[in-house]
Design a protein around this motif. Structure first.
Motif, PDB file in Angstrom:
ATOM      1  N   LYS A  71     -24.973 -17.020  31.803  1.00 51.67           N
ATOM      2  CA  LYS A  71     -24.120 -16.710  30.996  1.00 51.67           C
ATOM      3  C   LYS A  71     -22.770 -17.537  30.963  1.00 51.67           C
ATOM      4  O   LYS A  71     -21.931 -17.585  32.133  1.00 51.67           O
ATOM      5  N   ASP A 109     -13.656 -13.125  28.424  1.00 51.48           N
ATOM      6  CA  ASP A 109     -14.139 -12.015  27.630  1.00 51.48           C
ATOM      7  C   ASP A 109     -13.236 -10.861  27.679  1.00 51.48           C
ATOM      8  O   ASP A 109     -12.802 -10.249  28.414  1.00 51.48           O
ATOM      9  N   ASP A 134     -16.139 -15.040  33.549  1.00 52.62           N
ATOM     10  CA  ASP A 134     -17.450 -14.401  33.005  1.00 52.62           C
ATOM     11  C   ASP A 134     -18.222 -15.563  32.550  1.00 52.62           C
ATOM     12  O   ASP A 134     -19.298 -15.262  31.776  1.00 52.62           O
ATOM     13  N   GLU A 142     -21.254  -8.361  25.280  1.00 54.09           N
ATOM     14  CA  GLU A 142     -21.680  -9.742  24.568  1.00 54.09           C
ATOM     15  C   GLU A 142     -22.595 -10.844  25.346  1.00 54.09           C
ATOM     16  O   GLU A 142     -23.165 -11.470  24.798  1.00 54.09           O
ATOM     17  N   THR A 173     -22.688 -12.433  34.932  1.00 53.05           N
ATOM     18  CA  THR A 173     -21.730 -11.376  35.299  1.00 53.05           C
ATOM     19  C   THR A 173     -21.808 -10.276  34.188  1.00 53.05           C
ATOM     20  O   THR A 173     -21.067 -10.336  33.273  1.00 53.05           O
TER      21      THR A 173
HETATM   22 ZN    ZN Z   1     -18.739 -10.338  29.723  1.00 55.68          ZN
END
Ligand code: ZN
Ligand code: BES
Ligand code: ZN
Length: 489
Positions: A257, A262, A280, A341, A367
Motif C-alpha cells: 500500500k 491519508d 500510510d 482507501e 497499514t
Molecule cells: Zn490508509
C-alpha cells in the motif's frame, strides 16, 4: 563500514571497546576481556543485568581508551532479540558520546554453543539499524552515525564469515531505505516523486522497473485505484519492479500500500495524530526495500513488486461516500467510507498481479486498519491467510527477525457484512467490530485462486518514540521479515 576483526587487544590497543556482559557466566574467550569484565563486576552497581551499563576510561594495565560494558542478563534468557537490542543500544550510546569508531566484542560461540552466524546476524542487525539517524531536515546535526563498526571475533573467524556479514548488511540497507521513505513528510513524497524515488533506487539494484501514470491507469481501467486519487492534485502511480533470475522455480508477488498521505478524504479523519498518516505508504516502501535487497542478494526466486501510489485528499473532485466504482478485476465497489482507501488501491494492484503474472504466491503489506492496532498493539502485525503452510513460514520468519506476526481468523460468514444494496461489494463492513478482519475479507474477494497472505502493519510500521535499534519514525518493519520468508518459501 562494518567488518569482522581479530586483534591482540593488549599489543595493538583499542580506542573504544564494547563488551556484552552476562549476569551469570563468562561469555568471552579472550583472556584480556575476561579480566576487564572481572574488574567491572567488582563495582556493585554493575552486575551484568539487562540494562546495566558501565564505562571505564583508560583502564590500568590496558591499552584501551574507553570500555563500555553492557549487561545482557542471564544466559538462559539470551536470544536473537537480546543480542539485537544489546548491539543497537550500545551503538546509540556511542553515537551520543560522539564516538567515530568502535569494536564490539562477539560473545563466545564455544562457551554458549551457538553457531557463529546465528550470533553474528542479530548483532550486525542491531548495530547497523541502530546506527541510522533520520536528520535530513535538521539544519544542525546534533549527532553523527559511527563511521566504523568492527566486531571482535576469534582468530580465523573474520575471513570465514565476512561474506555473511555483508549479506546481513544488504538486507538492513533495505530496511533503512524503507525507514527513510516512511519518515519523509508527505509534501516531499507526493505520488509522482515517491514513485520516481523508488524507480531510481530499484534501477541501482538492477531491477527491471515499470511506471504507469494516471493516463495509463485510466486506459487499463484501474477504477478503484483511481477513485482514491481523484481528490488530490497529484496523479496516481503504479510502480512495478521485477526480479526474475534464470532458473527460478517460483514467482512471488509482493504488493504494498502506497498512500503518501491519508487524510481520510471526504470522510475526513479527526485532527489528532493526522500528521502520522504520512506513514500510510509503509507497505509500499517495505515492498520496494525488499525487492532491492533481494536483487542485491541475487536470491534465486522470481519476485514481482507492485506498489500502487496515491494521495487520499478531500476536494471538489474527490470520491464521495456512496459512489460506485468499477475495479480492475471487474467487480463494482460501493465506497461506504472514503477513509477505507487502502483496500481500494490494493484490490486493483492484486488483481493486476494475478492477471499479468500468475504468481504462485501473493503477499500484500499494508497499514490497513486502526482495528488491527487495537487488536495486537503497536509491535505485532496481523497476518491473514487461509493457507496454513504459508502462515507457518511467515510466523516462523517473524519470530526469527522479531518482526512478529499473529495469525488472525478470516471467517466466511463475516463476508456478509460486506454486502452492498447497489454494487457487488462495499468497502466497509456493516458493523464497527472486527474491522481488520472485514478489510482482509474484502481483499480476499480479488485474489482468485492464488495462494495469498495479507499482513496488516498499521501498528508496527511507525513509532513515535525511539526504540533500541530504531529512531522515531518509520521502522521498516517487514523488509527483514519478507526477505526471510522469500528464502524459506
Ligand atoms: Zn490508509
Ligand atoms: N491508514 C488507515 C489505517 C491506519 C490507522 C494506519 C492507524 C495506521 C494507523 C486506513 O486507511 C483507515 O483509515 N482505515 C479505517 C477503516 C475504516 C474507515 C473502515 C480505520 O481503520 O479506521
Ligand atoms: Zn484511510
Amino acid at each position: 563500514m562494518f567488518q569482522l576483526k581479530w586483534t591482540n587487544i593488549q599489543e595493538k590497543g583499542v580506542m573504544n571497546l564494547i563488551i556484552p556482559v552476562s549476569e551469570d557466566r563468562n561469555i568471552s574467550d579472550d583472556p584480556a576481556i575476561s579480566e576487564l569484565v572481572k574488574k567491572a563486576k567488582n563495582f556493585p552497581e554493575f552486575k551484568g543485568e539487562k540494562g546495566d551499563e558501565l564505562v571505564f576510561y583508560d583502564p590500568e594495565g590496558f591499552n584501551i581508551k574507553r570500555v563500555l560494558f553492557m549487561g545482557i542478563g542471564k544466559q538462559k534468557n539470551l536470544n536473537f532479540e537480546t543480542l539485537r537490542t544489546f548491539a543497537g543500544k550500545s551503538i546509540k550510546k556511542c553515537i551520543k558520546m560522539g564516538l567515530k569508531e568502535v569494536l564490539v566484542q562477539v560473545p563466545s560461540v564455544k562457551g554458549l554453543q551457538w553457531e557463529m552466524e546465528a550470533m553474528l546476524k542479530p548483532l550486525v542487525e542491531g548495530a547497523f539499524l541502530g546506527n541510522h539517524l533520520f536528520d535530513k531536515y535538521k539544519q544542525k546535526k546534533k549527532y553523527q552515525p559511527l563511521g566504523r563498526i568492527a566486531f571482535f571475533v576469534p582468530r580465523g573467524s573474520a575471513k570465514r564469515h565476512s561474506k555473511f556479514v555483508s549479506k546481513v548488511c544488504l538486507v538492513c540497507e533495505g530496511t533503512l531505505l524503507a525507514r527513510e521513505w516512511v519518515s519523509t513528510p508527505s509534501n516531499e513524497k507526493k505520488p509522482e516523486k515517491f514513485a520516481k524515488s523508488i524507480i531510481t533506487q530499484a534501477k541501482k539494484a538492477k531491477l527491471k522497473t515499470f511506471l504507469f501514470d494516471e493516463k495509463a491507469l485510466k486506459q487499463k481501467r484501474f477504477g478503484a485505484l483511481l477513485s482514491v486519487s481523484a481528490g488530490s492534485r497529484s496523479q496516481a502511480q503504479l510502480v512495478v519492479l521485477e526480479h526474475r533470475p534464470k532458473g527460478a522455480k517460483q514467482t512471488i508477488a509482493l504488493v504494498g500500500k502506497g498512500v503518501t498521505f491519508d487524510s481520510g478524504g471526504i470522510n475526513l479523519k479527526p485532527s489528532a495524530g493526522m500528521d502520522e498518516m504520512k506513514m500510510d505508504m509503509s507497505g509500499g516502501a517495505v515492498v520496494a526495500g525488499t525487492l532491492i535487497a533481494a536483487a542485491r542478494l541475487n536470491l534465486k526466486v522470481g519476485l514481482i513488486g507492485i506498489i500502487p501510489i496515491v494521495e487520499n485528499m478531500p476536494s471538489g473532485t474527490a470520491s464521495r461516500p456512496g459512489d460506485i466504482v468499477r475495479s480492475y478485476e471487474g467487480k463494482t465497489v460501493e465506497i461506504g467510507n472514503t477513509d477505507a482507501e487502502g483496500r481500494l488501491i490494493l484490490i486493483d494492484a492484486i488483481a493486476y498481479a494475478v492477471k499479468k503474472y500468475h504468481p504462485d504466491t501473493i503477499i500484500d503489506l499494508a497499514t490497513l486498519t486502526g482495528a488491527c492496532v487495537v487488536a495486537l498493539g503497536e509491535k505485532i502485525a496481523g497476518l491473514f491467510t487461509s493457507d496454513e503452510d504459508l502462515a507457518k513460514t511467515i510466523i516462523d520468519s517473524g519470530e526469527k527477525t522479531y518482526e512478529r506476526c499473529w495469525h488472525m481468523p478470516m471467517p466466511e460468514d463475516y463476508k456478509e457484512h460486506l454486502k452492498s444494496d447497489f454494487a457487488d461489494i462495499r468497502n466497509i463492513g456493516s458493523t464497527r467490530w472486527g474491522g481488520a478482519i472485514t478489510a482482509a475479507l474484502f481483499l480476499s474477494e480479488f485474489v482468485g485462486r492464488t495462494r495469498w497472505a495479507h499482513i496488516d502493519i498499521a501498528g508496527p510500521a511507525y513509532i513515535k518514540k525511539e526504540s533500541d535499534y530504531c529512531g522515531a519514525g518509520g521502522t521498516g518493519f517487514g523488509v527483514r521479515l519478507l526477505t526471510d520468508v522469500i528464502e524459506n518459501l
